[in-house]
Design a protein around this motif. Structure first.
Motif, PDB file in Angstrom:
ATOM      1  N   THR A   1      -3.122   9.758 -10.352  1.00 52.44           N
ATOM      2  CA  THR A   1      -3.311   8.691  -9.362  1.00 52.44           C
ATOM      3  C   THR A   1      -3.732   7.392 -10.031  1.00 52.44           C
ATOM      4  O   THR A   1      -3.199   6.316  -9.724  1.00 52.44           O
ATOM      5  CB  THR A   1      -4.367   9.112  -8.328  1.00 52.44           C
TER       6      THR A   1
ATOM      7  N   LEU B   1      -1.566   3.952 -10.079  1.00 48.18           N
ATOM      8  CA  LEU B   1      -2.095   2.731  -9.480  1.00 48.18           C
ATOM      9  C   LEU B   1      -2.196   1.591 -10.483  1.00 48.18           C
ATOM     10  O   LEU B   1      -2.326   0.439 -10.099  1.00 48.18           O
ATOM     11  CB  LEU B   1      -3.451   2.987  -8.835  1.00 48.18           C
TER      12      LEU B   1
ATOM     13  N   GLN C   1       1.411  -0.875  -7.189  1.00 46.86           N
ATOM     14  CA  GLN C   1       0.409  -1.725  -6.552  1.00 46.86           C
ATOM     15  C   GLN C   1       1.039  -2.574  -5.458  1.00 46.86           C
ATOM     16  O   GLN C   1       0.456  -2.742  -4.380  1.00 46.86           O
ATOM     17  CB  GLN C   1      -0.257  -2.629  -7.591  1.00 46.86           C
TER      18      GLN C   1
ATOM     19  N   ARG D   1       3.863  -1.825  -3.759  1.00 49.93           N
ATOM     20  CA  ARG D   1       4.298  -0.941  -2.677  1.00 49.93           C
ATOM     21  C   ARG D   1       3.139  -0.489  -1.801  1.00 49.93           C
ATOM     22  O   ARG D   1       3.282  -0.310  -0.601  1.00 49.93           O
ATOM     23  CB  ARG D   1       5.008   0.288  -3.239  1.00 49.93           C
ATOM     24  N   MET D   2       1.964  -0.301  -2.403  1.00 47.35           N
ATOM     25  CA  MET D   2       0.807   0.137  -1.618  1.00 47.35           C
ATOM     26  C   MET D   2       0.081  -1.031  -0.965  1.00 47.35           C
ATOM     27  O   MET D   2      -0.847  -0.830  -0.193  1.00 47.35           O
ATOM     28  CB  MET D   2      -0.154   0.929  -2.502  1.00 47.35           C
TER      29      MET D   2
END
Length: 84
Positions: free
Chosen positions: A19, A23, A29, A31-32
């Protein structure tokens, strides 16, 4: 029971490492929604550099090899001299 506990700890550790690694990726980053996407900038072609004219050759010290001479690499004086 101990095998289950060790497996769960190892799995949680692998999941957390994966994870964190994901990230740190800029695409993930965006896309989230952690960072805003940067606008795509079109880069203009850089102008070709203008080379200055070659400097005029001046008097070279007597005894020092000129640039490009094989004597530059294999001169004994170069290896044994401590003068700058």
């Amino acid at each position: 029971m101990l095998n289950f506990l060790l497996g769960a700890v190892a799995g949680a550790l692998m999941a957390s490492v994966a994870t964190v690694a994901a990230l740190r990726n800029p695409d993930v980053q965006v896309r989230m929604g952690l960072v805003r996407p940067e606008p795509v900038a079109i880069q203009a072609r850089r102008p070709d550099p203008v080379c200055p004219p070659a400097p005029a050759r001046t008097h070279v010290q007597a005894g020092s090899p000129q640039v490009g001479q094989p004597d530059m690499l294999f001169a004994r004086r170069r290896f044994w001299s401590v003068a700058p």
